[in-house]
Write a protein that holds these residues in place. Sequence first.
Motif, PDB file in Angstrom:
ATOM      1  N   ILE A  76      -4.889  13.304  11.875  1.00 11.38           N
ATOM      2  CA  ILE A  76      -4.246  12.118  12.677  1.00 11.38           C
ATOM      3  C   ILE A  76      -5.276  11.364  13.579  1.00 11.38           C
ATOM      4  O   ILE A  76      -5.111  10.193  13.860  1.00 11.38           O
ATOM      5  CB  ILE A  76      -3.132  12.781  13.454  1.00 11.38           C
TER       6      ILE A  76
ATOM      7  N   LEU B 252       2.512  16.110   9.762  1.00  9.33           N
ATOM      8  CA  LEU B 252       0.956  17.041   9.859  1.00  9.33           C
ATOM      9  C   LEU B 252       1.331  18.377  10.217  1.00  9.33           C
ATOM     10  O   LEU B 252       0.737  19.469   9.876  1.00  9.33           O
ATOM     11  CB  LEU B 252       0.105  16.326  10.550  1.00  9.33           C
ATOM     12  N   ILE B 253       2.003  18.593  11.456  1.00  9.23           N
ATOM     13  CA  ILE B 253       2.350  19.870  11.873  1.00  9.23           C
ATOM     14  C   ILE B 253       3.160  20.773  10.819  1.00  9.23           C
ATOM     15  O   ILE B 253       2.812  21.962  10.687  1.00  9.23           O
ATOM     16  CB  ILE B 253       3.280  19.788  13.102  1.00  9.23           C
TER      17      ILE B 253
ATOM     18  N   ALA C  46      -5.156  19.505  10.855  1.00  6.70           N
ATOM     19  CA  ALA C  46      -3.962  18.489  11.126  1.00  6.70           C
ATOM     20  C   ALA C  46      -4.231  17.604  12.239  1.00  6.70           C
ATOM     21  O   ALA C  46      -4.192  16.221  12.152  1.00  6.70           O
ATOM     22  CB  ALA C  46      -2.662  19.235  11.390  1.00  6.70           C
TER      23      ALA C  46
ATOM     24  N   TYR D 263       0.654  -1.273   0.153  1.00  3.26           N
ATOM     25  CA  TYR D 263       0.210  -0.083  -0.056  1.00  3.26           C
ATOM     26  C   TYR D 263       0.882   1.203   0.038  1.00  3.26           C
ATOM     27  O   TYR D 263       0.401   2.262  -0.698  1.00  3.26           O
ATOM     28  CB  TYR D 263      -0.934  -0.096   1.247  1.00  3.26           C
TER      29      TYR D 263
ATOM     30  N   PHE E  56       0.094   9.606   4.411  1.00  5.26           N
ATOM     31  CA  PHE E  56      -0.055   9.502   6.158  1.00  5.26           C
ATOM     32  C   PHE E  56      -0.449   8.301   6.463  1.00  5.26           C
ATOM     33  O   PHE E  56       0.014   7.592   7.554  1.00  5.26           O
ATOM     34  CB  PHE E  56      -0.950  10.686   6.292  1.00  5.26           C
ATOM     35  N   ALA E  57      -1.488   7.724   5.840  1.00  7.01           N
ATOM     36  CA  ALA E  57      -2.252   6.382   6.230  1.00  7.01           C
ATOM     37  C   ALA E  57      -1.053   5.303   6.170  1.00  7.01           C
ATOM     38  O   ALA E  57      -1.187   4.418   6.862  1.00  7.01           O
ATOM     39  CB  ALA E  57      -3.375   6.197   5.385  1.00  7.01           C
TER      40      ALA E  57
ATOM     41  N   PHE F 240      -7.438   2.967  12.111  1.00 14.69           N
ATOM     42  CA  PHE F 240      -6.758   2.102  12.307  1.00 14.69           C
ATOM     43  C   PHE F 240      -7.095   1.026  13.554  1.00 14.69           C
ATOM     44  O   PHE F 240      -6.835   0.044  13.807  1.00 14.69           O
ATOM     45  CB  PHE F 240      -5.276   2.181  12.147  1.00 14.69           C
TER      46      PHE F 240
ATOM     47  N   THR G 165       2.623  20.400   7.633  1.00 12.48           N
ATOM     48  CA  THR G 165       1.895  20.692   6.541  1.00 12.48           C
ATOM     49  C   THR G 165       1.338  22.121   6.813  1.00 12.48           C
ATOM     50  O   THR G 165       1.007  22.878   5.902  1.00 12.48           O
ATOM     51  CB  THR G 165       0.772  19.782   6.216  1.00 12.48           C
TER      52      THR G 165
ATOM     53  N   VAL H 107       4.014  10.756  11.772  1.00 10.68           N
ATOM     54  CA  VAL H 107       3.031  11.142  10.955  1.00 10.68           C
ATOM     55  C   VAL H 107       2.660  12.502  11.501  1.00 10.68           C
ATOM     56  O   VAL H 107       2.034  13.603  10.928  1.00 10.68           O
ATOM     57  CB  VAL H 107       1.796  10.542  10.925  1.00 10.68           C
ATOM     58  N   PHE H 108       2.506  12.727  12.785  1.00  7.12           N
ATOM     59  CA  PHE H 108       2.063  13.827  13.656  1.00  7.12           C
ATOM     60  C   PHE H 108       3.006  15.033  13.149  1.00  7.12           C
ATOM     61  O   PHE H 108       2.469  16.348  13.078  1.00  7.12           O
ATOM     62  CB  PHE H 108       2.147  13.820  15.161  1.00  7.12           C
TER      63      PHE H 108
ATOM     64  N   LEU I 229      -6.996   8.873  11.318  1.00 10.42           N
ATOM     65  CA  LEU I 229      -6.233   7.873  10.892  1.00 10.42           C
ATOM     66  C   LEU I 229      -6.252   6.833  12.309  1.00 10.42           C
ATOM     67  O   LEU I 229      -6.496   5.712  12.031  1.00 10.42           O
ATOM     68  CB  LEU I 229      -5.143   8.053  10.608  1.00 10.42           C
TER      69      LEU I 229
ATOM     70  N   HIS J 136       3.113   6.804  14.506  1.00 12.63           N
ATOM     71  CA  HIS J 136       2.333   7.914  14.852  1.00 12.63           C
ATOM     72  C   HIS J 136       2.990   9.206  15.084  1.00 12.63           C
ATOM     73  O   HIS J 136       2.491  10.312  14.315  1.00 12.63           O
ATOM     74  CB  HIS J 136       1.643   7.551  15.990  1.00 12.63           C
TER      75      HIS J 136
ATOM     76  N   PHE K 291       1.341   5.610   9.029  1.00 12.19           N
ATOM     77  CA  PHE K 291       0.392   5.238  10.227  1.00 12.19           C
ATOM     78  C   PHE K 291       0.263   3.761  10.396  1.00 12.19           C
ATOM     79  O   PHE K 291       0.226   3.552  11.647  1.00 12.19           O
ATOM     80  CB  PHE K 291      -0.645   6.337  10.149  1.00 12.19           C
ATOM     81  N   GLU K 292       0.078   3.213   9.370  1.00  9.52           N
ATOM     82  CA  GLU K 292      -0.541   1.825   9.643  1.00  9.52           C
ATOM     83  C   GLU K 292       0.404   1.100  10.129  1.00  9.52           C
ATOM     84  O   GLU K 292       0.323   0.136  10.874  1.00  9.52           O
ATOM     85  CB  GLU K 292      -0.870   1.197   7.898  1.00  9.52           C
TER      86      GLU K 292
ATOM     87  N   PHE L 195      -3.034  12.463   2.208  1.00  8.79           N
ATOM     88  CA  PHE L 195      -3.642  11.536   3.018  1.00  8.79           C
ATOM     89  C   PHE L 195      -3.260  10.019   2.926  1.00  8.79           C
ATOM     90  O   PHE L 195      -3.233   9.272   4.094  1.00  8.79           O
ATOM     91  CB  PHE L 195      -5.358  11.556   2.616  1.00  8.79           C
ATOM     92  N   PHE L 196      -2.887   9.680   1.593  1.00  4.46           N
ATOM     93  CA  PHE L 196      -2.522   8.101   1.449  1.00  4.46           C
ATOM     94  C   PHE L 196      -1.157   8.268   2.083  1.00  4.46           C
ATOM     95  O   PHE L 196      -1.162   6.732   2.691  1.00  4.46           O
ATOM     96  CB  PHE L 196      -2.759   7.929  -0.152  1.00  4.46           C
TER      97      PHE L 196
END
Lengths: 477, 494
Positions: free
Chosen positions: B179, A411-412, B175, A319, A395-396, B186, A414, A407-408, B182, A404, A399-400, A392-393
Amino acid sequence: MDFSGIFTYLYTEIALVGVTVAALLYDLIAGKQGRRYFHGFLCTLMLLFIAGTVIPYHKETVEVFGGMYVYSPVGSIVKSILAIGTLIVFLQSESWLRREDTEFKRGEFYVLTLSTLLGMDFMISSGHFMMFFIGLELASVPMACLVAFDKYRHNSAEAGAKYILSALFASGLMLYGISFFYGTAGTLYFDDIVPGIDGSALQIMAFVFFFTGLGFKISLVPFHLWTADTYEGAPTTVTSYLSVVSKAAAAFTLMVILVKVFGPMAEYWQTLLYIVIVLSITIANLFAIRQKNLKRFLAFSSISQAGYIMLAVISGTPYGMTSLVFYVLVYMAANLAAFGVISAVEQNSDGKTGMDDYNGLYKTNPKLAVIMTLALFSLAGIPPFAGFFSKFFIFAAAFEQGFHVLVFIALINTVISLYYYLLVVKAMFINKNDTPVATFRSDWSTRLSLLLCLAGIIVLGLASCIFDGINLYAFGM
Amino acid sequence: MNILSLFPAIPLLMMLGLWISRNTKQIHAVMVTGASLLLGLAIALVCIYLGMRADGQTAEMLLTDSFMWYRPLNIEYAVGVDGISVAMILLSAIIVFTGTFASWKMDTNVKEFFMWFCLLSVGVFGFFISVDLFTMFMFYEVALIPMYLLIGVWGTGKKEYSAMKLTLMLMGGSALILIGILGIYFGSGATTMNITDIAQMHNIPLDMQRIWFPIIFIGFGVLGALFPFHTWSPDGHASAPTAVSMLHAGVLMKLGGYGCFRIAMYLLPEAAQELSWIFIILTTISVVYGAFSACVQTDLKYINAYSSVSHCGLVLFAILMMNSTAATGAILQMLSHGLMTALFFALIGMIYGRTHTRDIRELSGLMKIMPFLSVCYVIAGLANLGLPGLSGFVAEMTIFNGAFMDNDVFHRVVTVIACTSIVITAVYILRLIGKILYGTCTDPAHLKLTDATWDERLSVIVLIVAIAGLGLFPLWMSDMISESVLPVISHILN
């Protein structure tokens, strides 16, 4: 033994060599009259090439030439993405190539660009470290010529020198790393080397060297120092090629090699990538805020985007690979649109690329300003533009796999990136300017390229079939 | 095609229509047609919804429809409504309709202004009809980004600063939401993004809920003006053009409360119960602090913006009380605050358009000069301080009634504290009305000003009718809402 079947797996490369040779011959044969149609001829040829190779012919992964060359459907998709990017770059190059000081070098530009593309294609399909290295060099050396293409312009020549020196150094380190792998594992074939990968101290060092080489190509922090100067100095068209096509090829190859070869030492390279991602995204974002030249600005933006691409790599899942390819495609549409606008403005206003020159652009050239805005929104990941989906993809994907905090942090970042992208939007829409860029009408090929990019920015995210199509062929650890 | 999908589709078509229209007349024609269509459709939706409930359909979401969008992540385009979202859609349609008329006299870049305005409404409607986490979040962000240009280009005052501050703070919030989404996806086993399905599975481990609940609640809370993340609101509202203030304070801030309720609390119920006390304290501060701040402001828009902080704080306060009475009150408050704050901003815009100042020290005696606008301003003020017969009373009464039902000391004390905001609201509203509307006019230039024109009157009257309608006949609305609130609350409590 019948070898004819083997060559059907190399169809992209063979067709590309055909296009290159055709460009070379046309350059040689065409008279003054014929050269006027060179651009149209080549773009048509590229279009045919893309139309012929865009859908992978073979649905399974096949090794040919004893494992030297590996055909994979997802690799084939990446190659066609690169080819589309190259076509858009060609379309945008017209207004620059038409100038008197570059017109006579037109053929060289095409041939050099196509050779780097060929190198990247081989790099993507390599099944052996030597093959990979040759592809990488074939992609790097002509690139240096391209960067220094305006050789009488001081900046361009300087950028070329910087690029080739850093590239050589990076290649040297990489070869050094590869030699350690040969020493510890006894082979350089991707498949055979896997049992020999044990994560010993020597191999970790070798991996760091190897990673340096690719990190340079993708311009990740801390291997990014050449980026801003080279991007600023190189002709804008070349910069856009460098920032998109070259980066995309290297990122994909990195993921393939990490997944296929370095799977056994995943925890080591994941740690390494973790640090590199955090550094790339954060540092590039902080530097981008201060830039006053749009090309430098986009250089730092592209470094941070490279960091985001690595989020897909770190996951190592099928993925993740889908997300990477999709991200690269979306990034290509957005970044080429931004560079297309910069290039159009530069060619029509005596080389204005400063942020202040864009003040009030909306008043004089509303369409370009809107395209630039949408491109920047897509880069910042704002829906409904494609960048939102691709972000989004990835990050997912990360994250998966449990990243975590990473990703955080991303995101900050972004939000920070949105700040500086909005600065450009603000310049174009809100700031006043006494001497704005005059109203102009760009030529058909620039307009066509921007239209293609715009279509990509809007459609790629909303139409899920492209993502699903890539997902069909992706593989992971 | 599902009737719900029309709600985001119509503004999209309006954008297309605006794109090809050539002069202001055509632009107005497109806007009026589209906005009336939306309003009519929203009223039809209410009727259809009530009809379906009357027929005995008991499913949580009605008019549902979905199709697979991104299979690898189980992302669907899924729509559906319950009483809460129907009420919100109706509110949005009213505000879009009145906002169109309130910006009738817009004269710079009209086409672009309305195009961004329409994009904003695409996001708002899309958010309320979605039942899929991803699509909901996507529409949420679609609604946020046009704000930057709407404020930055067409705003007044220190618009660039405000626009940037607003956009960055809200994007920071989103943001956090991303998260959190997500985490929920999950955490619940990565099988679906559908909100009702995730709630039914109810399988997110408690230690994960403890992480994601505060993150999502703060993420949406930023838009809901949760203290201390409310600072974008006064600046943003003060700088925004009239119609944007209306839509933003009236509808967009409700996205925050709606998201807190529908995503944070509904999907992470155990953590919501455990951690609600932190946010109850914060929202109590919002309520009281907003009201006190409004007392000392001198700019009409700032007064209203702080008043919004206070009232939106009350929305979050009420949903955290976790009983169906208070939650019904919260939704009613969203409606009521949306209508009256839109009315306020519309009137302020009209007054400002004439006097060119919003400083209350320079305004006085307007009642004699523009009686229509002044009377409407008084009505808006009275609705704001909760006069019976207008919508504010119904909402606040229900909220405090519900909040006091929790019979432990903590809840009772915060309720009493929050109640004081009613008194403080009366102080600043009555003082304001006395100052700017009554007395003698000090500025001779103001004497020549004219009263409202037909487009302004239309916009204002529609809002007043809605406010009075909700205030005089609250039962049909509160029944519709409480019916839908009940399953959510009982899910949170069990």
